[in-house]
Write a protein that holds these residues in place. Structure first.
Motif, PDB file in Angstrom:
ATOM      1  N   HIS A  57       0.824  -1.212   0.000  1.00 52.96           N
ATOM      2  CA  HIS A  57       0.000   0.000   0.000  1.00 52.96           C
ATOM      3  C   HIS A  57       0.856   1.260   0.000  1.00 52.96           C
ATOM      4  O   HIS A  57       0.463   2.281   0.562  1.00 52.96           O
ATOM      5  N   LEU A  68     -16.081   3.636   6.116  1.00 50.69           N
ATOM      6  CA  LEU A  68     -14.897   2.928   5.633  1.00 50.69           C
ATOM      7  C   LEU A  68     -14.357   1.942   6.664  1.00 50.69           C
ATOM      8  O   LEU A  68     -13.824   0.894   6.290  1.00 50.69           O
ATOM      9  N   THR A 106     -16.343  -1.185   6.330  1.00 50.69           N
ATOM     10  CA  THR A 106     -16.065  -1.993   5.132  1.00 50.69           C
ATOM     11  C   THR A 106     -14.715  -2.697   5.191  1.00 50.69           C
ATOM     12  O   THR A 106     -14.349  -3.396   4.256  1.00 50.69           O
ATOM     13  N   LEU A 132     -11.570  -1.627   4.991  1.00 49.02           N
ATOM     14  CA  LEU A 132     -10.491  -1.220   4.089  1.00 49.02           C
ATOM     15  C   LEU A 132      -9.187  -1.132   4.869  1.00 49.02           C
ATOM     16  O   LEU A 132      -9.189  -0.800   6.057  1.00 49.02           O
ATOM     17  N   ARG A 140      -7.773   3.802   3.506  1.00 49.77           N
ATOM     18  CA  ARG A 140      -8.804   4.584   4.197  1.00 49.77           C
ATOM     19  C   ARG A 140      -8.312   6.011   4.434  1.00 49.77           C
ATOM     20  O   ARG A 140      -9.052   6.978   4.210  1.00 49.77           O
TER      21      ARG A 140
END
Length: 105
Positions: A5, A69, A72, A74, A79
């Protein structure tokens, strides 16, 4: 090999740095206006109702989006990048407007 990421982390840093710089400039402008309004014998409070309300609205939108978020699942860098992308346009627009207004750009 790049971290999974790393792009999202870089975007998050860039967005939040722009947001912090813009908010810093806007706070400096607000304190400057309040200082000169008080020296002139006026009340600076009405000058801050619209910007304060706009800031409260942006904070509410970012907080609601953060809650969504988190639900969900993430990853945190993604996020933070999404939240930064939502958060930075309003302070940046305000900072650019003040710079245009004083002739800085």
């Amino acid at each position: 090999m790049a971290r999974p990421h790393s792009t999202a982390s870089a975007l998050a840093v860039a967005f939040w740095l722009l947001t912090a710089l813009s908010l810093g400039w806007l706070i400096f402008c607000a304190l400057n206006i309040a200082f000169w309004a008080v020296i002139a014998g006026g009340n600076p409070l009405p000058l801050f109702l619209l910007p304060g309300g706009a800031l409260a609205a942006v904070v509410a939108v970012v907080a609601a989006l953060n809650a969504f978020l988190v639900a969900t699942d993430l990853p945190k860098p993604i996020r933070l990048a999404v939240l930064g992308a939502v958060a930075f346009p309003a302070p940046m627009a305000g900072a650019l407007y003040t710079l245009y207004w004083i002739g800085g750009i």
